[in-house]
Design a protein around this motif. Structure first.
Motif, short mmCIF file in Angstrom:
data_model
loop_
_atom_site.label_atom_id
_atom_site.label_comp_id
_atom_site.label_asym_id
_atom_site.label_seq_id
_atom_site.Cartn_x
_atom_site.Cartn_y
_atom_site.Cartn_z
N ILE A 149 37.16 42.89 25.60
CA ILE A 149 38.24 41.92 25.79
C ILE A 149 38.75 41.96 27.24
O ILE A 149 39.31 40.98 27.74
N SER A 150 38.51 43.08 27.91
CA SER A 150 39.00 43.22 29.29
C SER A 150 38.32 42.23 30.26
O SER A 150 39.00 41.42 30.89
N PRO A 151 36.98 42.25 30.40
CA PRO A 151 36.35 41.24 31.28
C PRO A 151 36.67 39.80 30.84
O PRO A 151 36.78 38.91 31.67
N ALA A 152 36.83 39.60 29.53
CA ALA A 152 37.17 38.26 29.04
C ALA A 152 38.49 37.80 29.67
O ALA A 152 38.64 36.63 30.03
N PHE A 153 39.44 38.74 29.84
CA PHE A 153 40.71 38.35 30.45
C PHE A 153 40.55 38.00 31.92
O PHE A 153 41.14 37.02 32.39
N CYS A 154 39.78 38.76 32.68
CA CYS A 154 39.60 38.43 34.10
C CYS A 154 39.01 37.04 34.29
O CYS A 154 39.41 36.28 35.17
N GLN A 155 38.06 36.70 33.42
CA GLN A 155 37.47 35.35 33.49
C GLN A 155 38.52 34.30 33.16
O GLN A 155 38.63 33.27 33.82
N TRP A 156 39.30 34.57 32.13
CA TRP A 156 40.36 33.64 31.71
C TRP A 156 41.38 33.43 32.82
O TRP A 156 41.82 32.30 33.05
N PHE A 157 41.74 34.51 33.50
CA PHE A 157 42.73 34.40 34.58
C PHE A 157 42.25 33.41 35.64
O PHE A 157 43.00 32.54 36.09
N VAL A 158 40.99 33.56 36.04
CA VAL A 158 40.44 32.67 37.09
C VAL A 158 40.41 31.23 36.60
O VAL A 158 40.79 30.30 37.31
N TYR A 171 34.72 30.64 27.80
CA TYR A 171 35.93 31.46 27.97
C TYR A 171 36.45 32.01 26.65
O TYR A 171 37.32 32.87 26.65
N THR A 172 35.93 31.50 25.54
CA THR A 172 36.40 31.99 24.24
C THR A 172 35.31 32.75 23.50
O THR A 172 35.39 32.95 22.29
N LYS A 173 34.28 33.16 24.23
CA LYS A 173 33.24 34.04 23.68
C LYS A 173 33.08 35.23 24.61
O LYS A 173 33.54 35.20 25.75
N TYR A 174 32.43 36.26 24.12
CA TYR A 174 32.07 37.38 25.00
C TYR A 174 30.78 37.00 25.70
O TYR A 174 29.81 36.59 25.07
N ASN A 175 30.80 37.10 27.02
CA ASN A 175 29.63 36.74 27.83
C ASN A 175 28.91 37.98 28.30
O ASN A 175 29.54 38.95 28.73
N ASP A 176 27.57 37.95 28.26
CA ASP A 176 26.82 39.08 28.79
C ASP A 176 26.86 39.05 30.33
O ASP A 176 27.39 38.10 30.93
N TRP A 177 26.34 40.10 30.96
CA TRP A 177 26.49 40.21 32.40
C TRP A 177 25.81 39.09 33.17
O TRP A 177 26.36 38.55 34.14
N GLU A 178 24.61 38.69 32.75
CA GLU A 178 23.90 37.62 33.47
C GLU A 178 24.73 36.34 33.47
O GLU A 178 24.80 35.63 34.47
N THR A 179 25.40 36.08 32.36
CA THR A 179 26.23 34.88 32.25
C THR A 179 27.47 34.99 33.13
O THR A 179 27.85 34.03 33.81
N ILE A 180 28.08 36.17 33.16
CA ILE A 180 29.27 36.38 34.01
C ILE A 180 28.87 36.27 35.49
O ILE A 180 29.58 35.64 36.30
#
Length: 417
Positions: free
Chosen positions: A181-190, A116-125
């Motif tokens: 940073i945008s997708p990082a926030f959606c992951q953080w919210f969940v 949650y504190t790194k940028y994740n590529d699509w496969e990881t997301i």
């Protein structure tokens, strides 16, 4: 051979993108005082390959404003000489884009798996969307609302305590591919929702009374492309007959004043509005989902970067929404909440006057569908890193944004319609 190729592909996909193409590229912030300055910037844009960061097209620059843009290494002497010659004040925000690009990954160790504190590529997301649903069956469910131009699944997470016909809030991230940073926030919210449910009274009440639809990445193809080919890519990856230029700006592709202002009809432009509203599979899937859930969706939040703003309709015209006073006071209160944690300064207001006029955006479209509470967040920062916000700022950015989002959600819950 095929197995070997597959392994190579996986290895490439999980490595951060190389910044070598961007060696020596600069990002400048120029003060545009008057029409003469504007003409000069237009001239620069027509003679050099300029990547506009803010605003995102030359047509959106106004007198008495600043413009941030990226120039190639080979153009920097010419461009800076011209600015000096005409006495335009400017500062160099980024002197070598490659260095900032590589420094995004503050921690050089790429932890295997999701963080949650790194940028994740699509496969990881993608794997994470399944895992978070599997681990929290009472709170999270995953569905596919469509596929992208290149055939990838668009995953939607529904977060909330199961109960039929609950009012809902729709949150999407990753419209513009380079705004990581945008997708990082959606992951953080969940993560925060499942982590604090039953522990923290505020979140528990929200999840008991509301559903949250979370679309972690709208523009999946573009996001993948920023990891594999071009970190600064913005648009989708759709192709069409008659042009070799690729992609449409998904946030200019909605039927809300479509292509009237702040959008381009040129397929090569970063703000290309597409051949028709909802021409993109991604925008069509999102719009179809919202249309089919209009009876329950009470708020729409779309997460972008950068510039630290909280915007509400309209962006496609200077008219104000019917509940302008209410939206303005809600934005003000949400920004105050956000500021309370780390002191981050946000501005707020209607899109057209607060940032720039832009037609075909998802927030205006959602509002015109009857969703009274429609907001666009422009997350950190104000230009020091721009789209290349370091991973070390993910936590603080997401923490403060959570406060604003929870404030909006609580308000919506108290003002159901």
């Amino acid at each position: 051979m095929l197995v070997f190729l597959a392994l190579v592909t996986v290895a490439l996909a999980s490595a951060p993108p190389s910044g070598e193409h961007f060696e020596g590229h600069k990002v400048l912030r120029v003060n545009v005082e008057d029409e003469n300055h504007l003409d000069l910037i237009r001239e620069l844009a027509s003679n050099n390959q300029i990547d506009f960061w803010k605003p995102d097209a030359v047509t959106q620059i106004r007198p008495r404003s600043t413009v941030d843009f990226c120039i190639k290494a080979e153009d920097s002497v010419t461009v800076e000489d011209l600015l000096d010659q005409h006495e335009l004040q400017y500062e160099v925000l980024i002197s070598n884009l490659r260095n900032v690009m590589e420094a995004q990954f503050d921690s050089r160790s790429r932890a295997a798996g999701h963080s949650y504190t790194k940028y994740n590529d699509w496969e990881t997301i993608e794997a994470w969307t399944q895992q978070i649903a599997d681990e929290n069956p009472g709170l999270v469910s995953r569905s596919i609302i469509g596929t992208t131009f290149e055939g990838r699944n668009m995953y939607l997470l529904k977060v909330g305590k199961a109960n039929p016909n609950k009012p809902a809030i729709f949150i999407d991230c990753g419209f513009h591919a380079r705004e990581w940073i945008s997708p990082a926030f959606c992951q953080w919210f969940v993560r925060e929702a499942v982590r604090t449910y039953g522990q923290e009274i505020h979140m528990t009440e929200l999840l008991n009374e509301l559903d949250f639809y979370i679309l972690p990445v709208v523009n999946v193809d573009g996001y993948v492309y920023t990891w594999t080919k071009n970190r600064m890519w913005r648009k989708t990856r759709s192709t069409q007959a008659g042009t070799s230029c690729v992609g449409t700006d998904p946030n200019r592709n909605f039927a809300a004043g479509w292509c009237e202002t702040g959008a381009s009809t040129s397929p090569c432009a970063d703000t290309y509005c597409g051949p028709a509203p909802e021409s993109e599979k991604e925008t069509k899937a999102l719009a179809n989902f919202i249309r089919s859930h209009l009876s329950t969706i009470k708020a729409y939040l779309t997460i972008h970067s950068y510039s630290q703003m909280l915007l509400y309709p309209y962006s496609y015209s200077y008219k104000l929404p019917a509940n302008n006073v209410e939206l303005n006071s809600l934005a003000k209160a949400a920004v105050r909440e956000l500021n309370s944690l780390h002191g981050t300064q946000y501005t707020y207001g209607p899109g057209a006057t607060t940032i720039y006029p832009a037609a075909g955006g998802s927030d205006d479209w959602a509002y015109d569908q009857g969703i009274k509470y429609a907001f666009t967040f422009e997350l950190r920062d104000k230009g020091r890193y721009g789209f290349l916000l370091p991973e070390s700022q993910i936590r603080a950015t997401c923490e403060e944004t959570m406060l604003a989002v929870k404030h909006v959600a609580s308000y919506v819950l108290e003002h159901l319609y």
